[in-house]
Scaffold this active site. Structure first.
Site, short mmCIF file in Angstrom:
data_model
loop_
_atom_site.label_atom_id
_atom_site.label_comp_id
_atom_site.label_asym_id
_atom_site.label_seq_id
_atom_site.Cartn_x
_atom_site.Cartn_y
_atom_site.Cartn_z
N SER A 1 0.95 -1.32 0.18
CA SER A 1 0.13 -0.01 0.00
C SER A 1 0.85 1.07 -0.01
O SER A 1 1.80 1.49 0.72
CB SER A 1 -0.87 0.14 1.16
OG SER A 1 -1.59 1.16 1.19
N ALA B 1 6.13 11.44 4.77
CA ALA B 1 5.16 11.68 5.61
C ALA B 1 4.07 12.13 4.57
O ALA B 1 3.73 13.63 4.33
CB ALA B 1 5.37 12.94 6.54
N ASN C 1 -4.84 -0.68 7.93
CA ASN C 1 -3.71 0.02 8.29
C ASN C 1 -3.61 0.54 9.78
O ASN C 1 -4.33 1.37 10.17
CB ASN C 1 -3.65 1.17 7.33
CG ASN C 1 -2.17 1.77 7.56
OD1 ASN C 1 -1.41 1.49 8.60
ND2 ASN C 1 -1.75 2.82 6.57
N CYS D 1 0.38 3.51 10.40
CA CYS D 1 0.87 4.79 9.99
C CYS D 1 1.67 5.39 10.82
O CYS D 1 0.97 5.79 11.84
CB CYS D 1 -0.17 5.49 9.04
SG CYS D 1 0.66 7.02 8.40
N THR E 1 6.24 1.31 8.14
CA THR E 1 7.51 2.11 8.12
C THR E 1 7.95 2.28 9.60
O THR E 1 6.90 2.48 10.57
CB THR E 1 7.54 3.30 7.49
OG1 THR E 1 6.37 3.99 7.87
CG2 THR E 1 7.45 3.23 5.97
O1 RRO Z 1 0.35 8.17 3.69
C1 RRO Z 1 1.28 7.96 4.73
O2 RRO Z 1 2.03 8.96 4.95
C2 RRO Z 1 1.84 6.64 5.02
C3 RRO Z 1 0.98 5.54 5.28
BR1 RRO Z 1 -0.74 5.75 5.23
C4 RRO Z 1 1.74 4.47 5.78
O3 RRO Z 1 0.94 3.27 6.45
N1 RRO Z 1 3.08 4.43 6.15
C5 RRO Z 1 3.73 5.39 5.71
O4 RRO Z 1 5.16 5.37 5.92
N2 RRO Z 1 3.13 6.64 5.32
#
Ligand code: RRO
Length: 320
Positions: free
Chosen positions: A41, A90, A143, A146, A209
């Site tokens: 994703s 981010a 998720n 994040c 991450t």
């Molecule tokens: O969109 C993001 O900033 C993001 C998400 Br949703 C995530 O699950 N992991 C990430 O490193 N960035």
């Protein structure tokens, strides 16, 4: 052990087209998948058109950008910065909202197993988003991880009780396999994995991450618009290997590995640690879409030369 009827010389990755890679076919939580290399994703998944292109490039599965009940524009830029061993991002969950995405998905031509990723601020928001998306996808990824969205993601995914509640509220309402994507930003990822399993998850995705930050020494300010972000890429690969290894040991449900996979060796390492399939994110951005065929060819040759099946390899590092 599944034995090949042809010799190594008769079948080479250069001669075998992807469709013939039966050795790479697998099943995860009841889902058939043509090969274990899945788009993570967050990359190419903001539109179904992007997912379709990745599927055509040879991914066995593709995962949408995380979708919530309302559209979100994301965090202020800069959203991505290159750092040693990878990238900090981010993005801030930019997405068109689950209803809009569902419209776009109708009549899609995605030729791969399709995972829809959802997020929310509460079990109820997760549940509603998952219910809207479930009819259009093969599996749902929650998720819970994040690293830089207030009240979303890892703010939720670090609390085992909340994780169990969220998974439980969705598992009984949707008829598609449910995967919980976990954060590595915890003392013991096994506790969160156990909570997801207890809630009724059909599988785990590990890892999202790691929290990180980069500061510009000229301006003396954080570089990212959101100040902090999530670290991805080769730097986090050993963290992913350890997380998958620990989860595989503790859980009965399958684990999909993710984290810094760039090469065939990285892919195999996660499978040996216990991953039934592996997600690719940052490497799609750095190496391009050929990475799916490249990784599958490497895996095919690795299995073929050792006369092993994919299932022989899953968790094999635990045998010692
Ligand atoms: O969109 C993001 O900033 C993001 C998400 Br949703 C995530 O699950 N992991 C990430 O490193 N960035």
């Amino acid at each position: 052990m599944e034995k090949s009827s042809a010799s190594k010389k008769e079948i080479s990755s250069r001669e075998v087209v992807m469709a013939d890679h039966d050795r790479l076919k697998t099943e995860i939580a009841g889902l058939s998948i043509s090969n274990p290399v899945i788009l993570a994703s967050g990359v190419m998944g903001t539109t179904p058109g992007g997912l379709s292109r990745v599927a055509s490039a040879g991914a066995g599965g593709v995962t949408s950008k995380s979708l919530g009940l309302d559209p979100r524009s994301g965090h202020p830029s800069p959203n991505v910065v290159e750092v040693a061993g990878g990238y900090l991002n981010a993005m801030g969950l930019p997405n068109p909202g689950v209803e809009e995405y569902v419209q776009e998905l109708r009549g899609n031509d995605i030729e791969a197993t399709l995972f829809g990723s959802v997020y929310g601020q509460s079990p109820e928001e997760f549940r509603r988003a998952a219910k809207l998306l479930a009819p259009e996808v093969d599996g749902i990824e929650l998720n819970l991880s994040c690293p830089h969205a207030e009240k979303l993601g890892s703010a939720i995914g670090t609390d085992p009780r909340l994780v169990e509640n969220i998974v439980h509220s969705i598992a009984r309402e949707i008829d598609k396999p449910l995967f919980a994507k976990l954060t590595p930003n915890v003392a013991d990822i096994r506790k969160i994995g156990k909570a997801a399993e207890a809630g009724g998850a059909d599988g785990i995705v590990a890892i999202n991450t790691l929290k990180g930050m980069a500061i510009d020494v000229t301006t003396m300010r954080p570089i990212l618009g959101n100040k902090s972000g999530g670290l991805s890429g080769p730097a986090i690969h050993p963290v992913a290997v350890k997380s998958v290894y620990d989860l595989y040991e503790r859980l009965s449900i399958p684990v999909i590995g993710a984290g810094g996979v760039e090469t065939g060796e990285d892919l195999i390492e996660l499978i040996l640690a216990g991953a039934s399939a592996v997600q690719i994110g940052t490497a799609v951005a750095t190496k391009g879409m050929s990475v799916f065929k490249e990784l599958n060819s490497f895996l095919f040759d690795y299995l073929n030369s050792r006369e092993l099946s994919l299932s022989d390899l899953v968790g094999k590092a635990h045998e010692c």
